[in-house]
Design a protein around this motif. Structure first.
Motif, PDB file in Angstrom:
ATOM      1  N   THR A 115       0.796  -1.222   0.000  1.00 12.44           N
ATOM      2  CA  THR A 115       0.000   0.000   0.000  1.00 12.44           C
ATOM      3  C   THR A 115       0.830   1.274   0.000  1.00 12.44           C
ATOM      4  O   THR A 115       0.328   2.333  -0.402  1.00 12.44           O
ATOM      5  N   GLU A 116       2.053   1.220   0.461  1.00 10.93           N
ATOM      6  CA  GLU A 116       2.826   2.462   0.511  1.00 10.93           C
ATOM      7  C   GLU A 116       4.295   2.134   0.706  1.00 10.93           C
ATOM      8  O   GLU A 116       4.638   1.112   1.315  1.00 10.93           O
ATOM      9  N   TRP A 154       3.428  -2.402   8.671  1.00  8.11           N
ATOM     10  CA  TRP A 154       4.548  -1.790   7.958  1.00  8.11           C
ATOM     11  C   TRP A 154       5.855  -2.225   8.588  1.00  8.11           C
ATOM     12  O   TRP A 154       5.901  -2.636   9.754  1.00  8.11           O
ATOM     13  N   ALA A 208       6.599   9.620  -0.363  1.00 12.54           N
ATOM     14  CA  ALA A 208       6.045   8.271  -0.358  1.00 12.54           C
ATOM     15  C   ALA A 208       5.163   8.075  -1.585  1.00 12.54           C
ATOM     16  O   ALA A 208       4.579   9.023  -2.119  1.00 12.54           O
ATOM     17  N   GLY A 244       1.922   5.763  -2.700  1.00 15.55           N
ATOM     18  CA  GLY A 244       0.926   4.946  -2.010  1.00 15.55           C
ATOM     19  C   GLY A 244      -0.277   4.600  -2.857  1.00 15.55           C
ATOM     20  O   GLY A 244      -0.653   5.341  -3.770  1.00 15.55           O
ATOM     21  N   ARG A 245      -0.864   3.474  -2.539  1.00 16.12           N
ATOM     22  CA  ARG A 245      -2.100   3.035  -3.184  1.00 16.12           C
ATOM     23  C   ARG A 245      -3.280   3.763  -2.535  1.00 16.12           C
ATOM     24  O   ARG A 245      -3.386   3.825  -1.310  1.00 16.12           O
ATOM     25  N   HIS A 246      -4.178   4.274  -3.371  1.00 16.51           N
ATOM     26  CA  HIS A 246      -5.356   4.966  -2.832  1.00 16.51           C
ATOM     27  C   HIS A 246      -6.398   5.122  -3.927  1.00 16.51           C
ATOM     28  O   HIS A 246      -6.082   5.623  -4.994  1.00 16.51           O
ATOM     29  N   TRP A 281      -2.170   4.435  -7.818  1.00 15.73           N
ATOM     30  CA  TRP A 281      -1.066   4.855  -6.962  1.00 15.73           C
ATOM     31  C   TRP A 281      -0.862   6.351  -7.093  1.00 15.73           C
ATOM     32  O   TRP A 281      -0.958   6.903  -8.182  1.00 15.73           O
ATOM     33  N   PHE A 302       2.436  10.790  -2.096  1.00 20.15           N
ATOM     34  CA  PHE A 302       2.185  11.374  -0.778  1.00 20.15           C
ATOM     35  C   PHE A 302       3.419  12.231  -0.496  1.00 20.15           C
ATOM     36  O   PHE A 302       4.351  11.805   0.176  1.00 20.15           O
ATOM     37  N   PRO A 361       2.939  11.171   3.951  1.00 18.62           N
ATOM     38  CA  PRO A 361       3.165   9.733   4.124  1.00 18.62           C
ATOM     39  C   PRO A 361       2.445   9.256   5.387  1.00 18.62           C
ATOM     40  O   PRO A 361       2.312  10.017   6.347  1.00 18.62           O
ATOM     41  N   ASN A 411      -4.034   4.702   3.935  1.00 17.64           N
ATOM     42  CA  ASN A 411      -3.767   5.932   3.186  1.00 17.64           C
ATOM     43  C   ASN A 411      -5.030   6.768   3.024  1.00 17.64           C
ATOM     44  O   ASN A 411      -6.092   6.253   2.689  1.00 17.64           O
TER      45      ASN A 411
END
Ligand SMILES: [Ca+2]
Ligand SMILES: [Ca+2]
Length: 219
Positions: free
Chosen positions: A34-35, A99, A156, A158-160, A167, A170, A189, A195
């Motif tokens: 995810t990030e 994480w 960062a 990130g997936r969102h 992606w 951030f 981030p 996220n």
């Protein structure tokens, strides 16, 4: 040198992966990357120092509808060679994230006798790969291939939203001013947190807010 040594340790991954890449998509897991943050400038690991290796991090999430035992999941920084950088552990409930910092990865590697490279995320074009052990085989759970600008200092990727393949940057700690896509969002981030880029705008960010959020000194 470390990398070539590991090639000898993991030749079987090539064979396993070739087989499993051909499996139907339904065989893939609900746990996804995810990030990630590859070029740290914050003490993300919380050990009191900022370190290019120890403060890198990768985040994963369970977007399925049942709990997952993370002991079957491990992360690599290379799709072709796939040295194991960290094996997760513990249960991950639906909707939860986990994480790992470079520091934690390095500690795990030392314990396992796998050197101490940490997550080894490249600051130029690179990739993060999540693998899923299924019995004696290894399946590809997820992979994100990134560009250099996306992982610039303190930036960062990130997936969102979580249930998408979208992606975004951030980049609230180091705004991107270029024209490539995905572009700047000004969002921060969020290691260890789902996220969210819905309620933070770049115009609303200032260093006072950021320092407060991360507990950074005023200097
Ligand atoms: Ca790095
Ligand atoms: Ca996050």
């Amino acid at each position: 040198m470390l990398k070539s040594a590991r090639k000898g340790l993991y030749p079987f991954f090539y064979t396993s992966l070739l087989i499993l890449f051909s499996l139907p998509s339904g065989s893939f897991a609900d746990v996804v990357i995810t990030e990630l943050l590859a070029a740290p400038g914050t003490d993300w690991s919380g050990d009191g120092t900022i370190d290019w290796r120890d403060d890198e991090w990768v985040e994963i999430a369970n977007r399925g509808d049942s709990a997952v035992d993370l002991i079957d999941y491990w992360v690599s920084d290379e799709l072709d060679d796939s040295p194991i950088r960290y094996r997760f552990s513990g249960m991950l409930e639906p909707g939860e994230v986990a994480w790992v910092t470079g520091q934690e990865a390095r500690a795990w590697q030392l314990e396992m006798g796998l050197g101490g490279a940490g997550l080894s995320l490249r600051n130029t074009s690179g990739e993060v790969v999540l693998y899923h052990d299924i019995g004696d085989s290894v399946a590809l759970a997820d992979v994100i291939v990134y560009e250099t600008y996306q992982v610039d200092y303190e930036r960062a990727l990130g997936r969102h939203p979580l249930d998408s393949e979208n992606w975004m940057l951030f980049d609230g700690l180091n705004l991107y001013h270029g024209s490539q896509e995905p572009g700047s969002t000004g969002c921060l981030p969020s290691p260890g947190v789902i996220n969210d880029c819905g309620d933070v705008s770049s115009s609303g960010l200032d260093w006072g807010n950021l320092k407060g959020l991360y507990g950074l000194p005023d200097s």
